[in-house]
Structures are given as C-alpha cells and as structure tokens.
Design a protein around this motif. Structure first.
Motif, PDB file in Angstrom:
ATOM      1  N   ALA A   1      53.785  62.016  -8.950  1.00 28.32           N
ATOM      2  CA  ALA A   1      54.453  60.975  -9.728  1.00 28.32           C
ATOM      3  C   ALA A   1      55.962  61.001  -9.551  1.00 28.32           C
ATOM      4  O   ALA A   1      56.602  59.947  -9.485  1.00 28.32           O
ATOM      5  N   SER A   2      56.522  62.191  -9.461  1.00 22.73           N
ATOM      6  CA  SER A   2      57.979  62.300  -9.361  1.00 22.73           C
ATOM      7  C   SER A   2      58.499  61.979  -7.976  1.00 22.73           C
ATOM      8  O   SER A   2      59.711  61.847  -7.788  1.00 22.73           O
ATOM      9  N   ASN A   3      57.597  61.835  -6.995  1.00 25.38           N
ATOM     10  CA  ASN A   3      58.024  61.544  -5.626  1.00 25.38           C
ATOM     11  C   ASN A   3      57.650  60.145  -5.145  1.00 25.38           C
ATOM     12  O   ASN A   3      58.141  59.709  -4.101  1.00 25.38           O
ATOM     13  N   ILE A   4      56.795  59.443  -5.874  1.00 27.69           N
ATOM     14  CA  ILE A   4      56.278  58.176  -5.372  1.00 27.69           C
ATOM     15  C   ILE A   4      57.355  57.115  -5.195  1.00 27.69           C
ATOM     16  O   ILE A   4      57.270  56.277  -4.305  1.00 27.69           O
ATOM     17  N   LEU A   5      58.395  57.164  -6.014  1.00 29.22           N
ATOM     18  CA  LEU A   5      59.457  56.165  -5.893  1.00 29.22           C
ATOM     19  C   LEU A   5      60.774  56.776  -5.452  1.00 29.22           C
ATOM     20  O   LEU A   5      61.467  56.226  -4.594  1.00 29.22           O
ATOM     21  N   SER A   6      61.113  57.947  -6.019  1.00 29.75           N
ATOM     22  CA  SER A   6      62.413  58.547  -5.719  1.00 29.75           C
ATOM     23  C   SER A   6      62.562  58.896  -4.244  1.00 29.75           C
ATOM     24  O   SER A   6      63.639  58.701  -3.651  1.00 29.75           O
ATOM     25  N   SER A   7      61.487  59.407  -3.616  1.00 34.63           N
ATOM     26  CA  SER A   7      61.582  59.754  -2.196  1.00 34.63           C
ATOM     27  C   SER A   7      61.723  58.512  -1.329  1.00 34.63           C
ATOM     28  O   SER A   7      62.428  58.521  -0.315  1.00 34.63           O
ATOM     29  N   GLU A   8      61.061  57.420  -1.720  1.00 38.92           N
ATOM     30  CA  GLU A   8      61.169  56.182  -0.946  1.00 38.92           C
ATOM     31  C   GLU A   8      62.570  55.578  -1.055  1.00 38.92           C
ATOM     32  O   GLU A   8      63.090  55.021  -0.090  1.00 38.92           O
TER      33      GLU A   8
END
Length: 259
Positions: free
Chosen positions: A64-71
């Motif tokens: 959940a913490s990577n689904i948007l921030s990494s993109e």
C-alpha cells in the motif's frame, strides 16, 4: 477493470520483495513449529494463523505504501495520466487491487501452516476451527488492508519519497495504538472505556481488530457486537476521509514536478 488488471501485473512483476518476505515468513513458521510445547492441534493452528495475520498485515502495508509513492517518485505515473482515466479511479483501482490480492496470500499462508503442522505434529485441527479462524482473520485482514491502503494513498499524494511513506505506514500500522496509549497516559488522561479513547484515528483500527478477535474466545456477545458495528463505522469513516484527502491532493498535484 483495465486499471485493476494493470495493478495486478505490477504486483506479479514485483516478485523480488515478495520472495524475500515469504522466505522470512517461512523461517518464522518453521521456528514456531520446531519450538512447540502444546499438543492441542487447535491451539497450534491458532498461533499459526496469528503469525499469518501479522505477515499479511506487514506485506499489505508494504504494498500500500508503494503503490502510488514509487510511481510518483519514478515518474511512471505520468504514463497512466496520459490515458483517459479520472484520477479518483486510479486511486480506487489501487485500493481494490490490494484488497482482492491479500485474501490470496491468506489462503496460501493457511495452506502452508496446515502442511507444516501435519509434518511436525502429525495432527490437523478440526475443520470447524479452520473455517472459524479463516473467517475471523479474513475480517481482520480486510479491515487492515482498506484502512492502511487509504492512509498510504493519502501520504503518497503528499510526498514523493517512497521510503518515507513506507516507514511512516509501518510505524503507524504496528505502533500507533501504543503511541496513543503513551500520549493519553502522560497528557490527556481519557478513560479507556470512553469512545473518544477507542475511536480516535490512532487506536480505532487496533480496537476493531480486538473486537473481531474476541470471537476466537466466543465472547462476541450483544454489547461487544454493538461496539463492533460502531467501531466498524468509525473505521470506514476514517477510510473515506483518507481517500477523499488523497483524491483532493492528487487531483490538484502537478505530477510533472515529480522527480
């Protein structure tokens, strides 16, 4: 639907982190079964399913913490925004993808626990116990996934740094209730039976999990059931607040400025 399929493809491709976490999970399970003292197969399975829950909670927070921030940090979100998708649908697809993916992890984890239990103890728990625990912890997992995915999306819409969002979500996911207890003990002094104590955003998710877990001990009586629905409504309200904040920020954010 296309957005949802695209999210699942990203998870399938990201096998490196999953394999590392899965290896750690298996090592913990093996250690658990190798140090068993109880001969009650139902009790053994109960401890095993708790380990599964903690594992899936951790992996759902990582996802959940990577689904948007990494993109956003990598700039790949720009390719999605060039397509005719409204931004709230992009965020909604990310929540739906994780929510539908984590029960698969639960099934795999339960099967792994049962196989290890049969190999180490030569006993299998009662079928009714298996169904009961799977049902209980499925509710726990769904509550955890939706809550922390919405929370992570809110943070991801504010910050570009994926490690920052991940670290904050892990701390919030595993230590928020203890932080609230410390704050209340030293500064606020709210009684533990007050609704303001139970339903604040630092504690509401943990309290909901405690109420669900009471069914393990067959203590889900009428007063507890009433508290469960009130707490569930508060949990859903926080999810909606997190999601709406994420939408408002994400819609107004200039993604072209992301590094």
């Amino acid at each position: 639907m296309k957005l949802l399929i695209n999210e699942w493809r990203k998870y399938i491709k990201n096998t490196r982190s999953v394999s590392i976490i899965t290896t750690i999970f298996l090592l913990v399970l093996i250690f658990h079964f190798s140090s068993l003292d109880s001969e009650d197969s139902n009790e053994v399975f109960s401890f095993s399913i708790i380990i599964c829950y903690i594992f899936i909670k951790f992996i759902s927070i990582i996802y959940a913490s990577n689904i948007l921030s990494s993109e956003i940090s990598k700039g790949t979100i720009k390719f999605i925004l060039t397509r005719p998708y409204q931004r709230y649908k992009i965020l909604l697809a990310k929540i739906a993808a994780i929510t539908l993916l984590m029960p698969v992890f639960l099934i795999i984890s339960v099967i792994t626990c049962l196989l290890l239990q049969i190999l180490t103890t030569q006993h299998i728990p009662e079928f009714s116990i298996i169904i009961k625990y799977i049902g209980i912890y499925s509710l726990c997992i769904l509550a955890t996934i939706i809550f922390f995915t919405a929370f992570a999306l809110m943070l991801s819409s504010m910050f570009n740094s994926s490690p920052l969002v991940t670290g904050f979500c892990i701390v919030y996911g595993f230590f928020a209730d203890r932080l609230w207890e410390m704050i209340n003990y030293y500064n606020i002094h709210v009684p533990g039976d007050e609704w303001i104590y139970k339903l604040n955003p630092l504690y509401v998710n943990s309290y909901l999990i405690k109420l669900i877990s009471n069914t393990v001990n067959n203590t889900f009586d009428q007063p507890v059931q009433s508290e469960f629905f009130i707490t569930l409504a508060a949990n859903i309200a926080y999810v909606l607040i997190f999601f709406l904040i994420a939408i408002l920020i994400f819609r107004r954010r200039d993604i072209s400025l992301a590094s």
